[in-house]
Design a protein around this motif. Structure first.
Motif, PDB file in Angstrom:
ATOM      1  N   ILE A  39       0.879  -1.188   0.000  1.00  0.00           N
ATOM      2  CA  ILE A  39       0.000   0.000   0.000  1.00  0.00           C
ATOM      3  C   ILE A  39       0.909   1.229   0.000  1.00  0.00           C
ATOM      4  O   ILE A  39       1.354   1.691   1.042  1.00  0.00           O
ATOM      5  CB  ILE A  39      -0.943  -0.027   1.223  1.00  0.00           C
ATOM      6  CG1 ILE A  39      -1.733  -1.338   1.272  1.00  0.00           C
ATOM      7  CG2 ILE A  39      -1.891   1.167   1.195  1.00  0.00           C
ATOM      8  CD1 ILE A  39      -2.476  -1.592   2.580  1.00  0.00           C
ATOM      9  N   CYS A 224      -4.081   2.100   7.368  1.00  0.00           N
ATOM     10  CA  CYS A 224      -4.100   0.969   6.426  1.00  0.00           C
ATOM     11  C   CYS A 224      -5.500   0.385   6.266  1.00  0.00           C
ATOM     12  O   CYS A 224      -5.817  -0.215   5.239  1.00  0.00           O
ATOM     13  CB  CYS A 224      -3.108  -0.119   6.835  1.00  0.00           C
ATOM     14  SG  CYS A 224      -3.546  -1.037   8.328  1.00  0.00           S
ATOM     15  N   ALA A 227      -7.515   1.354   3.215  1.00  0.00           N
ATOM     16  CA  ALA A 227      -7.235   0.538   2.034  1.00  0.00           C
ATOM     17  C   ALA A 227      -7.771  -0.880   2.195  1.00  0.00           C
ATOM     18  O   ALA A 227      -8.108  -1.537   1.205  1.00  0.00           O
ATOM     19  CB  ALA A 227      -5.729   0.493   1.775  1.00  0.00           C
ATOM     20  N   LYS A 281      -8.099   6.100   0.726  1.00  0.00           N
ATOM     21  CA  LYS A 281      -6.825   6.422   1.355  1.00  0.00           C
ATOM     22  C   LYS A 281      -6.958   7.721   2.138  1.00  0.00           C
ATOM     23  O   LYS A 281      -7.943   8.451   1.972  1.00  0.00           O
ATOM     24  CB  LYS A 281      -5.701   6.495   0.327  1.00  0.00           C
ATOM     25  CG  LYS A 281      -5.827   7.529  -0.752  1.00  0.00           C
ATOM     26  CD  LYS A 281      -4.639   7.387  -1.714  1.00  0.00           C
ATOM     27  CE  LYS A 281      -4.754   8.383  -2.867  1.00  0.00           C
ATOM     28  NZ  LYS A 281      -3.648   8.197  -3.833  1.00  0.00           N
TER      29      LYS A 281
END
Length: 284
Positions: A39, A224, A227, A281
């Motif tokens: 990512i 994170c 995502a 994001k």
């Protein structure tokens, strides 16, 4: 170490208690270094070169309409905890509050997004062998649904005697208000239900002068999860519900001018949710 944000007439200040990278599996079992390094936008702010999560434990102080609200009270000192790094701490949090201009006597409200160990610790402090409320002039706002769930099922084996040392003494002192999941503190600050991580988990919504922000609590532990909303925390009470809550929250705030302030996000700690294909994001 602190940071602050201005939302209309409201000022929000972050006071850090603990800030250090952890292996992803400590919080989010699926967040392996390999998967995190895929990512790309997480580097360099949110993961280390070796694919560990950069995380922070901090309190957020909201100054609104002449009152000071502390959201979540971190780990606290002198407490018996099962996680070694969190046990019998001797940190400088109270001194750091004074240095930031927010001595403990100046806090009017304490909001706990939920009753986990790292969100209630400074609710109390040890004085002459007794746990006493740290913020003597504050009303402590606990979600009624959250309190009732913990009262039924206190999870001492995972974390230690958290309710005994950090929640019940506040209730016994008559300083707690058990409130609804959409409780409004004033017309600039209110609760937003984000259940799943715990039974009555809430996030905190701020709106002033046409500007908006929301404090996540543990609805999202780490950027994170924007995502990968399906990545669950080991401590999620109802993982499917927590996953649904994340998807709903990101969809609600995507591409909106609402500053998202992460309760455990390392600096820069706040950003805007933007679309990234079918996922999301954090744009800082």
């Amino acid at each position: 170490d602190m940071a602050d944000w201005q939302i209309g007439d409201v000022k929000i200040t972050k006071i850090i208690e603990e800030d250090s990278p952890v292996p992803g599996k400590f919080v989010l079992p699926e967040a392996t270094p390999e998967k995190l390094l895929e990512i790309d936008w997480l580097s360099p702010n949110f993961i280390t070169d070796r694919g560990w999560l950069k995380m922070s434990i901090h309190a957020l102080i909201i100054e609104t309409q002449g009152v000071k609200i502390m959201v979540d009270t971190c780990l606290g000192n002198d407490k018996e905890r099962t996680t070694e790094a969190w046990a019998m701490r001797k940190g400088s949090f109270l001194e750091d509050l004074v240095a930031a201009g927010h001595p403990r006597e100046s806090i009017d409200y304490v909001i706990c997004t939920h009753l986990h160990v790292d969100h209630v610790g400074w609710n109390t402090m040890l004085v002459d062998g007794e746990w006493v409320p740290t913020f003597p002039n504050a009303r402590y706002l606990f979600g009624k649904k959250e309190w009732e769930a913990w009262e039924k099922e206190p999870d001492t084996e995972h974390f230690g005697p958290v309710l005994e040392d950090s929640v019940k003494p506040v209730i016994d002192a008559g300083l707690a208000d058990l409130v609804a999941c959409d409780h409004q503190v004033n017309d600039e600050v209110w609760f937003e239900p984000t259940h799943g991580h715990t039974a009555g988990h809430i996030s905190v919504r701020i709106s002033s002068g046409g500007e908006d922000a929301v404090i996540t609590g543990d609805m999202t532990h780490h950027p994170c999860q924007l995502a990968r909303p399906e990545w669950s925390c080991f401590a999620d009470y109802d993982p499917p519900k927590a996953i649904d809550t994340r998807w709903d929250f990101y969809a609600k705030y995507v591409d909106k001018p609402v500053l998202v302030i992460g309760t455990h996000f390392s600096p820069p700690t706040a950003g805007y949710i933007v679309a990234d294909g079918e996922r999301y994001k954090l744009k800082c």
